[in-house]
Design an enzyme around this catalytic site. Structure first.
Site, mmCIF file in Angstrom:
data_model
loop_
_atom_site.group_PDB
_atom_site.id
_atom_site.type_symbol
_atom_site.label_atom_id
_atom_site.label_comp_id
_atom_site.label_asym_id
_atom_site.label_seq_id
_atom_site.Cartn_x
_atom_site.Cartn_y
_atom_site.Cartn_z
ATOM 1 N N LYS A 147 0.707 -1.039 0.231
ATOM 2 C CA LYS A 147 -0.412 0.094 0.407
ATOM 3 C C LYS A 147 1.170 1.392 0.206
ATOM 4 O O LYS A 147 1.749 1.366 0.644
ATOM 5 C CB LYS A 147 -1.112 -0.350 0.846
ATOM 6 N N ASP A 242 -12.134 3.749 9.975
ATOM 7 C CA ASP A 242 -12.991 4.274 9.182
ATOM 8 C C ASP A 242 -13.840 2.225 8.410
ATOM 9 O O ASP A 242 -13.558 1.627 7.622
ATOM 10 C CB ASP A 242 -12.310 4.142 8.241
#
Lengths: 992, 200
Positions: A147, A242
């Site tokens: 990522k 989140d």
């Protein structure tokens, strides 16, 4: 186009604009461009655009930006520094190009090897932060996901990078089946990336889109796994921030993997200053997140609730046609439709837990993800954690779904058993306790007054500054009776009070009494050496047993004294010169007996002792007085009405004033000259005890340190417990110490009390830190109710249940001791046996509230510590023998031997009865756990620590009644909570 | 709010005006957080569609950050410039995210159109505009700064002139040409995928 060319165009453009009319401009351009047609066309083009661009960008976009940063749109927050970075390397790569999702546009192409380790397989997608690639780790030969982080990171400088590393290092520690693992960080061409577990599977979001809602069983499983994963994340102090279906993967086996946890937080930390940035998605944000307030575990719980809502119902809890509507919806007080309205046959348990997660008020949401799991149908995260070989956290233990309510008949039976047990203990106390035989009619105040009266009659009339008193068990006499009197009514003889089985002592002093050894004044602590100090012992009916007074330090009639000393030096046993002072007279005869003409009237002392001097014959004095005296006397005879018990009386005076008088039974040993009697066995025993004690302390400290270092120790629990023990020990000190207004009080007493309290608090805390993690790992079911109690959940039925059961077993222990004392007589012609009650006697003089409070404090503290001793032994044996049952058996044997050591005349029956105590302790611990064992120990205290009696109006019954009140309160409260609101005699009984 | 003191802010603004990029990096989070706080408060009071008083907002932010109302005008000018940059990047980042998510699908996001509607009916491709602005800045930095202050920070002609130490007339002239340049870049730069250029 080159810049100078542009500037040229711009200059001409400017000049042309200054010319008003079209013709004027054309003329100007024709001249200025001088044949450069291209230039002219460019300027004309600009003039054309000028006409079109009149309103272009005239309205500032400030408002839009302001709305974006105020969180009204779901906007990613800006990385201001990207401007800098972007400008720097705009030549290399325009940021706008990276927004296309096709691999052609990706930064890295398949096959490319990054950092000599990762070979790119393909672009997986673009998250909120940057691109995510699938790659192969060439070193470890496994697939990973890489990522990439925004370029801003490197531009942000060392501190941002350090923060990034520290966050990843925390995230890396999270290892859980249902959490996507973070492996490492890396850097390639200035781009920072995280390498993490590559999860093959499907996002929960797309699964839900495909199949709407999950089947109930699968949904429960997913929910539980989600809770487990989220709890593991929270356990390391990370918030997800989140949580949404798009961040939840279902791997190939259908197991949950939470991804992007904390990455959201990471992203946030990269936003440099925007601390409460709204990074989530409005549909899954908690109200406090929407409001930009500080996020806590409860915020993730809210998001979890929204995810569960969707998992179980297939509908989003908050849904709107567009973002503005959604925001408006979220900002309003609208609550989601009840899940059961969407799904009629939804399990009410599920609905309840979802709605609890979605409470607006933070404190009413479940406190942890584990509590959510526990509330799900059949949820038991504790069992899951143990099965996975993990050490559950204290919160996890407390949240275990163990239901503790008792069926009313069972609770009633336990309550009744305890009450009957207590009644039996009270009823039979007349047969087994010394204080029920010895006449205790006179209260300590009466006895104190009587002692003072004896002192005054003996000529000590000065009012004392300080005094102290107490009771003492005359164990030498009791031992003598046990050995020499085998008659069935041997204890009945105690009822005359003579010889004394319990004595009362009283001392007074012209100075404040300050004990040397301990805060409590004892008969000989401090020593009776200050002139004017007095010690008087009485039997419980007020008859004199002992009298001792300290003579003056300096003799006022020194001249006479010198002469006397001279004589004494010349002929040690010579006649003392007759003293002219009649009141101070005291002749020492050659055979060291008192010249009764000048001596005090000892017959008065005989009267005070309940004796008749005429029945005694005078003998030479052999026992020296404890203080200086110039005249001594002695007599021999027997106790009145007890011709078989010889009685010797020793007395001494100084200058005609009595300084010593003592009744000496044949059992009494001269303590001041007897050498310390310690057999080899005893020596070995004490050496072993010391070794064991300090060894155990060291081991506890080591284990505690290790547990803390490994992050296993329950710091909060240990601290609370230690603090509680500290408070108890301080209360004990405050009530029990002999407080005097001197420097010593502050310097010695207070420091001593504090030291002791700190010491015990430390021992408690260490024991807890050392042992509790092992318990939590091996046998967490033993400490469920305890953990709940420690967490302050006092109304939990399980707590009530364990205390009630513990109490029932606790009452059995004194009953077993009673049986041990009473039963053998039924089967053989044995003399009756009395329980030793010495442990209660030092406090006897402090009855009423001030005597009860320290007793209760000590009772509570020792009840908290005692189980840990049992546990340490059990853990030790279990670890050494590697089998739980072997450990239990070995512990049982040890306890059995240790607890029955003093039964020299053991019979089969007494051995059997002696086996009850260790059995009860181990059964309670292994079957009902720590809290039950604490309750057992607490309830056991009623005997022999309190003066059990049926004479409830007796002066000494106060502390017993107060104890009954405390036990009754604990009992009724636990009975009430253990029912968990069930009605007693009607209705449905829940199964245990 | 932060560990940076008022004095340091003055210093940072000075440093930045002298071309120190690191100073901007330090200032940005402060400015951003303050703008955000004030904007959020105003938003909570006002209905959608209400036009924010940009200058008022920026001024308030400046006063709160500097802590002095009589801050030197020099610094105030730099501050406006920082605000403009912050706002610009907010919009660009947002637009980029939009483009990403249009392709990614899934979550609900505000579209540029929605943002534009709220901004007063104007439709603008921020990304293209940003690119064009970069190009403009490359050959004429002054025009770039004028556009930044006027368009992103919402400054008027007079204020812009003061910030940049040039005459209002110059600002007016430069602004006009800058608009033409940008318009041209947008109109032409799109190539075959011609972007919708909008006037009212």
């Amino acid at each position: 186009m080159r810049h100078d060319r542009w500037r040229q165009i711009d200059e001409l453009f400017e000049a042309a604009l200054e010319r008003a009319g079209a013709e004027e401009r054309a003329a100007f351009l024709a001249e200025a461009c001088a044949g450069d047609d291209a230039l002219r066309r460019e300027v004309e083009k600009m003039l054309g655009f000028d006409g079109q661009a009149e309103d272009f960008i005239e309205t500032p976009v400030f408002g839009v930006a302001a709305r974006l940063i105020s969180g009204q749109f779901d906007a990613p927050t800006p990385h201001a520094a990207s401007s800098v970075a972007g400008e720097k390397d705009s030549s290399k790569r325009s940021p706008t190009h990276s927004t296309s999702d096709s691999i052609d546009d990706a930064r890295f192409i398949p096959g490319e090897v990054l950092a000599e380790r990762y070979r790119i397989i393909g672009l997986l997608g673009r998250g909120g932060m940057g691109e995510v690639y699938r790659a192969d780790d060439l070193k470890l030969k496994q697939p990973v996901a890489l990522k990439f982080l925004p370029e801003t990171l490197s531009a942000d400088g060392a501190s941002a990078l350090a923060r990034f590393y520290s966050e990843v290092s925390v995230a890396r520690q999270i290892s859980h089946r249902h959490v996507c693992r973070v492996y490492d960080v890396g850097e390639y061409e200035g781009q920072h990336f995280i390498s993490m577990e590559f999860v093959r599977g499907e996002e929960l979001a797309s699964l839900l889109k495909r199949i709407n809602r999950l089947p109930h069983d699968k949904a429960v499983e997913v929910a539980r796994q989600l809770c487990g994963g989220l709890a593991a994340i929270h356990d390391k102090g990370v918030l997800h921030r989140d949580l949404k279906p798009a961040n939840i993967m279902l791997d190939e086996r259908g197991d949950v993997r939470i991804t992007d946890f904390g990455i959201a937080a990471l992203g946030e930390s990269l936003q440099r200053g925007a601390r409460e940035a709204a990074v989530g998605t409005p549909a899954y944000m908690s109200p406090e997140q929407l409001g930009g307030r500080e996020l806590t575990v409860a915020s993730d719980i809210y998001s979890l609730g929204l995810v569960l809502y969707e998992v179980f119902t297939g509908k989003k809890a908050f849904e709107a046609a567009n973002l503005n509507d959604l925001l408006r919806l979220r900002r309003s007080d609208t609550t989601p439709t009840s899940p059961s309205k969407l799904i009629a046959d939804l399990d009410p348990l599920v609905e309840r837990v979802i709605l609890r997660c979605l409470e607006t008020e933070l404190s009413t949401r479940p406190a942890s993800a584990l509590q959510v799991a526990a509330a799900l149908p059949g949820g038991n995260p504790l069992a899951a954690a143990l099965a996975a070989g993990e050490t559950p956290s204290p919160e996890m233990v407390a949240a275990a779904p163990k239901q503790g309510s008792l069926r009313p008949p069972v609770a009633l039976a336990l309550l009744a058993a305890v009450i009957v047990g207590v009644a039996a203990i009270v009823f039979f106390s007349g047969r087994v306790t010394i204080h029920r035989f010895v006449p205790l009619k006179k209260s300590p105040d009466d006895l104190k007054e009587r002692a003072g009266e004896i002192a005054r009659r003996a000529g000590y009339t000065a009012p004392p500054l300080d005094s102290a008193h107490g009771f003492k068990e005359e164990y030498e006499y009791l031992d003598y009776v046990r050995k020499h009197d085998a008659s069935p009514d041997r204890w009945e003889k105690l009822k005359t009070g003579q010889p004394a089985a319990i004595s009362f002592w009283y001392r007074q002093s012209p100075r404040y009494l300050e004990a040397y050894d301990y805060w409590q004044i004892a008969p000989h602590d401090p020593p009776n050496e200050i002139s004017g100090m007095l010690l008087v012992k009485l039997d419980t009916t007020g008859r004199l047993l002992y009298f001792e007074a300290a003579p003056p330090h300096v003799d006022e009639t020194s001249g006479v004294n010198a002469e006397l000393d001279a004589n004494a030096n010349a002929t040690p046993k010579a006649d003392a010169t007759p003293n002219t002072n009649a009141t101070l007279a005291g002749n020492v005869t050659p055979n060291a007996t008192v010249n009764t003409n000048d001596a005090p009237d000892w017959s008065r002392f005989f009267q005070e002792a309940g004796l008749d001097i005429a029945t005694f014959r005078q003998t030479p004095s052999r026992w020296t007085p404890p203080r200086h005296a110039d005249a001594r006397a002695a007599w021999e005879g027997t106790y009145p009405g007890r011709p078989e018990l010889p009685l010797k009386i020793e007395a001494a005076a100084y200058r005609g004033q009595p300084v010593y008088f003592e009744l000496i039974g044949s059992w009494q040993r001269p303590n001041r000259q007897t050498p310390l009697e310690e057999s080899v066995a005893e020596k070995t025993f004490f050496a072993l005890l010391l070794t064991f004690y300090f060894g155990a302390l060291m081991l506890a400290a080591l284990l505690a340190w290790r547990n803390l270092r490994l992050g296993r120790g329950d710091r909060r629990g240990a601290f609370r417990l230690a603090l509680f023990v500290f408070a108890l020990k301080m209360i004990y000190w405050i009530f029990l110490a002999h407080h005097v207004p001197t420097v010593g009080e502050v310097a010695g007493q207070f420091v001593g009390g504090l030291q002791s309290a700190v010491y015990w608090a430390c021992v408690m805390g260490l024991m807890y830190l050392a042992l509790e993690p092992f318990l939590r790992r091996r046998w967490p079911e033993w400490i469920i109710s305890w953990s709940r109690l420690l967490a302050g959940d006092f109304r939990d039925p399980l707590i009530g249940r364990d205390v009630l059961i513990g109490a029932a077993f606790g009452i059995c222990i004194p009953l077993a001791q009673y049986a041990q004392l009473m039963l053998p007589r039924l089967f053989s012609a044995r003399p009756p046996v009395l329980a030793r009650t010495s442990s209660l006697l030092p406090e006897f003089g402090l009855l009423g509230m001030s005597g009860f409070v320290p007793l209760l404090a000590n009772q509570t503290a020792s009840s908290l510590m005692f189980p840990f001793i049992i546990i340490s032994v059990l853990l030790f044996f279990t670890m050494v023998l590697r089998r739980k049952w072997l450990g239990i058996a070995a512990s049982w044997l040890l306890f059995f031997i240790a607890l029955n050591l003093n039964f020299s005349d053991a019979t089969l029956l007494s051995v059997l009865l002696g086996a009850i105590l260790p059995t009860i302790l181990l059964v309670v611990l292994t079957r009902f756990g720590l809290l039950a064992l604490i309750a057992t120990h607490f309830f056991t205290h009623i005997f022999p620590f309190y003066p059990v009696t049926t004479e409830l109006s007796a002066w000494y019954a106060t502390s017993f009644l107060l104890q009954l009140f405390v036990l009754g309160t604990v009992l009724l409260y636990s009975f009430y909570t253990s029912l968990a609101g069930q009605t007693l005699f009607r209705g449905q009984f829940l199964e245990d | 709010m932060t560990t940076i003191s008022k004095q340091e802010i003055t210093g940072l603004l000075d440093d930045w005006s002298k071309g120190d990029r690191a100073a901007l990096d330090k200032l940005t989070p402060l400015v951003y957080a303050e703008l955000r706080r004030i904007a959020r408060r105003q938003m909570s009071r006002e209905r959608d569609g209400h036009t924010l008083q940009a200058t008022a907002l920026v001024n308030e932010a400046f006063i709160r950050i500097s802590g002095q109302e009589n801050f030197s005008w020099q610094n105030r000018a730099h501050f406006y410039a920082v605000c403009a940059q912050v706002m610009r990047h907010i919009l660009i980042d947002h637009a980029r995210a939009q483009q990403r998510d249009k392709r990614g699908g899934g979550a609900i996001h505000v579209s540029l159109d929605e943002a534009a509607v709220l901004a007063g009916g104007q439709e603008t491709d921020f990304l293209a505009l940003d690119e064009a602005l970069r190009a403009l800045e490359a050959f004429d930095p002054q025009k770039g700064r004028i556009v930044e202050l006027r368009y992103f920070a919402g400054l008027g002609i007079e204020e812009t002139a003061e910030v940049l130490h040039i005459s209002p007339t110059t600002v007016r002239r430069e602004w006009r040409r800058a608009k033409a340049w940008l318009y041209r870049a947008l109109a032409e730069g799109g190539g075959d995928e011609t972007r919708p250029l909008a006037t009212n």
